[in-house]
Design a protein around this motif. Structure first.
Motif, PDB file in Angstrom:
ATOM      1  N   ASN A 171       0.809  -1.221   0.000  1.00  0.00           N
ATOM      2  CA  ASN A 171       0.000   0.000   0.000  1.00  0.00           C
ATOM      3  C   ASN A 171       0.846   1.276   0.000  1.00  0.00           C
ATOM      4  N   ASN A 172       2.128   1.122  -0.432  1.00  0.00           N
ATOM      5  CA  ASN A 172       2.994   2.285  -0.596  1.00  0.00           C
ATOM      6  C   ASN A 172       3.195   3.063   0.711  1.00  0.00           C
ATOM      7  N   LEU A 173       3.265   2.303   1.807  1.00  0.00           N
ATOM      8  CA  LEU A 173       3.480   2.933   3.116  1.00  0.00           C
ATOM      9  C   LEU A 173       4.843   2.531   3.662  1.00  0.00           C
ATOM     10  N   LEU A 174       5.319   3.340   4.610  1.00  0.00           N
ATOM     11  CA  LEU A 174       6.646   3.128   5.182  1.00  0.00           C
ATOM     12  C   LEU A 174       6.554   3.234   6.710  1.00  0.00           C
ATOM     13  N   ALA A 175       7.142   2.241   7.396  1.00  0.00           N
ATOM     14  CA  ALA A 175       7.179   2.326   8.863  1.00  0.00           C
ATOM     15  C   ALA A 175       8.223   3.357   9.257  1.00  0.00           C
ATOM     16  N   VAL A 176       7.850   4.291  10.136  1.00  0.00           N
ATOM     17  CA  VAL A 176       8.791   5.348  10.508  1.00  0.00           C
ATOM     18  C   VAL A 176       9.147   5.322  11.993  1.00  0.00           C
ATOM     19  N   GLU A 177       8.387   4.574  12.786  1.00  0.00           N
ATOM     20  CA  GLU A 177       8.683   4.541  14.219  1.00  0.00           C
ATOM     21  C   GLU A 177       8.173   3.239  14.828  1.00  0.00           C
ATOM     22  N   HIS A 178       9.001   2.672  15.691  1.00  0.00           N
ATOM     23  CA  HIS A 178       8.611   1.464  16.422  1.00  0.00           C
ATOM     24  C   HIS A 178       8.041   1.899  17.765  1.00  0.00           C
ATOM     25  N   ILE A 179       6.876   1.394  18.114  1.00  0.00           N
ATOM     26  CA  ILE A 179       6.279   1.777  19.412  1.00  0.00           C
ATOM     27  C   ILE A 179       6.460   0.658  20.447  1.00  0.00           C
ATOM     28  N   LEU A 180       6.040  -0.551  20.089  1.00  0.00           N
ATOM     29  CA  LEU A 180       6.067  -1.667  21.056  1.00  0.00           C
ATOM     30  C   LEU A 180       6.285  -2.987  20.336  1.00  0.00           C
ATOM     31  N   ASP A 181       6.941  -3.929  21.019  1.00  0.00           N
ATOM     32  CA  ASP A 181       6.930  -5.317  20.556  1.00  0.00           C
ATOM     33  C   ASP A 181       5.676  -5.971  21.124  1.00  0.00           C
ATOM     34  N   ILE A 182       5.006  -6.737  20.270  1.00  0.00           N
ATOM     35  CA  ILE A 182       3.727  -7.344  20.661  1.00  0.00           C
ATOM     36  C   ILE A 182       3.836  -8.860  20.598  1.00  0.00           C
ATOM     37  N   SER A 183       3.260  -9.504  21.595  1.00  0.00           N
ATOM     38  CA  SER A 183       3.038 -10.953  21.534  1.00  0.00           C
ATOM     39  C   SER A 183       1.762 -11.202  22.335  1.00  0.00           C
ATOM     40  N   SER A 184       1.309 -12.441  22.350  1.00  0.00           N
ATOM     41  CA  SER A 184       0.056 -12.720  23.063  1.00  0.00           C
ATOM     42  C   SER A 184       0.341 -13.281  24.446  1.00  0.00           C
ATOM     43  N   ARG A 185      -0.553 -12.980  25.359  1.00  0.00           N
ATOM     44  CA  ARG A 185      -0.408 -13.395  26.755  1.00  0.00           C
ATOM     45  C   ARG A 185      -1.599 -14.203  27.214  1.00  0.00           C
ATOM     46  N   LEU A 186      -1.316 -15.039  28.197  1.00  0.00           N
ATOM     47  CA  LEU A 186      -2.392 -15.750  28.868  1.00  0.00           C
ATOM     48  C   LEU A 186      -3.009 -14.797  29.882  1.00  0.00           C
ATOM     49  N   VAL A 187      -4.331 -14.711  29.894  1.00  0.00           N
ATOM     50  CA  VAL A 187      -5.001 -13.908  30.916  1.00  0.00           C
ATOM     51  C   VAL A 187      -5.943 -14.811  31.701  1.00  0.00           C
ATOM     52  N   VAL A 188      -6.015 -14.538  32.998  1.00  0.00           N
ATOM     53  CA  VAL A 188      -6.804 -15.386  33.891  1.00  0.00           C
ATOM     54  C   VAL A 188      -7.710 -14.491  34.720  1.00  0.00           C
ATOM     55  N   ASN A 189      -8.960 -14.911  34.892  1.00  0.00           N
ATOM     56  CA  ASN A 189      -9.859 -14.175  35.776  1.00  0.00           C
ATOM     57  C   ASN A 189      -9.351 -14.319  37.210  1.00  0.00           C
ATOM     58  N   GLN A 190      -9.213 -13.192  37.897  1.00  0.00           N
ATOM     59  CA  GLN A 190      -8.564 -13.220  39.218  1.00  0.00           C
ATOM     60  C   GLN A 190      -9.350 -14.050  40.228  1.00  0.00           C
ATOM     61  N   ALA A 191     -10.667 -13.967  40.197  1.00  0.00           N
ATOM     62  CA  ALA A 191     -11.473 -14.762  41.140  1.00  0.00           C
ATOM     63  C   ALA A 191     -11.400 -16.245  40.791  1.00  0.00           C
ATOM     64  N   ALA A 192     -11.440 -16.551  39.488  1.00  0.00           N
ATOM     65  CA  ALA A 192     -11.392 -17.962  39.061  1.00  0.00           C
ATOM     66  C   ALA A 192     -10.083 -18.616  39.471  1.00  0.00           C
ATOM     67  N   LEU A 193      -9.006 -17.835  39.439  1.00  0.00           N
ATOM     68  CA  LEU A 193      -7.700 -18.416  39.798  1.00  0.00           C
ATOM     69  C   LEU A 193      -7.732 -18.920  41.240  1.00  0.00           C
ATOM     70  N   LYS A 194      -8.436 -18.194  42.096  1.00  0.00           N
ATOM     71  CA  LYS A 194      -8.532 -18.625  43.502  1.00  0.00           C
ATOM     72  C   LYS A 194      -9.514 -19.793  43.633  1.00  0.00           C
TER      73      LYS A 194
END
Ligand SMILES: Nc1ncnc2c1ncn2[C@@H]1O[C@H](COP(=O)(O)OP(=O)(O)OP(=O)(O)O)[C@@H](O)[C@H]1O
Ligand SMILES: O=P(O)(O)OC[C@H]1O[C@H](OP(=O)(O)OP(=O)(O)O)[C@H](O)[C@@H]1O
Length: 213
Positions: A171-194
């Motif tokens: 699409n004729n675009l150019l990356a000009v700045e890196h903001i964050l490295d992204i990956s996926s995380r496991l998330v757990v409901n805090q009450a369920a964990l207990k």
């Protein structure tokens, strides 16, 4: 005790299959071909709920799912309330970047204090990034295909995910700045964990042992 895991279709589901397998969990159906939103597994007491990637934290926050897998991008935008985030799964890896149309002098615009129009699906991340740089921006919230915005004059820049860079190039675009490295995380409901500790902890341990390098 029933365990409900929230996942999105596509790359997260595909990349989660080996982690589920490490925990001895095998889905009964493929969400790509099934229209079912609740998918059983080889364990009668473990089920998967298939939701939009950006809805995963909400299902887990309210306890409609005990566990979920979501990108760091999605978790930052959600805010993380009610979520325990014990594990970076190192899957669905990409980068959050600022990109502009080829030929747009981003550094010059920033240097001269121009007010930039920035289109993004990630307003919180974008706002924070430009605030830190001291750049004034008007954020234009979009829900997808951010790459189109600079091409049709909707925005000067976009904040979007980049992996191979193929979508930007096409699409004729150019990356000009890196903001964050992204990956996926496991998330757990805090009450369920207990409440479901004995069911959830072995799944966390199995996932941890199977995180790709
Ligand atoms: N090109 C990519 N390469 C690697 N990981 C990616 C890429 N694009 C997105 N991701 C990661 O995978 C997650 C899920 O992306 P996916 O494309 O399945 O959902 P989405 O279309 O962004 O979300 P929604 O359906 O809620 O709009 C994202 O939140 C991000 O963390
Ligand atoms: O650098 P690349 O390898 O080209 O990947 C970047 C693209 O991947 C994501 O879109 P996705 O493929 O998930 O499509 P979507 O926008 O429909 O979610 C992202 O929004 C970019 O458009």
């Amino acid at each position: 005790m029933t365990l409900t895991i929230a996942l999105s279709k596509g790359r997260i589901f595909e990349e989660t299959l080996p982690l589920l397998a490490a925990a001895g969990i095998v889905p009964a159906e493929d969400p790509e071909s099934s229209r079912k939103l609740i998918i059983g597994t080889n364990h009668p007491d473990v089920r998967l709920v298939i939701v939009r990637a950006s809805d995963v934290p909400t299902y887990v926050q309210y306890g409609a799912a005990d566990l979920g897998i979501a990108g760091r991008d999605v978790l930052i935008e959600h805010g993380g309330a009610g979520l325990y985030q014990p594990l970076d799964l190192n899957i669905a890896k990409c980068k959050m970047m600022v990109a502009v149309q080829n030929g747009f002098d981003y550094d010059d615009a920033v240097k001269h204090g121009a007010r930039l129009k920035v289109a993004t699906k990630y307003p919180k991340i974008a706002r924070e990034h430009f605030a830190q740089k001291g750049v004034h921006v008007d954020i234009i919230k979009l829900y997808g295909s951010m790459e189109l915005a600079p091409l049709v004059g909707l925005a000067d820049a976009i904040v979007d995910l980049v992996s191979t860079g193929g979508t930007l190039r096409a699409n004729n675009l150019l990356a000009v700045e890196h903001i964050l490295d992204i990956s996926s995380r496991l998330v757990v409901n805090q009450a369920a964990l207990k409440l479901k500790y004995n069911t959830i902890q072995p799944v966390l341990d199995a996932f941890a042992s199977a995180v790709p390098a």
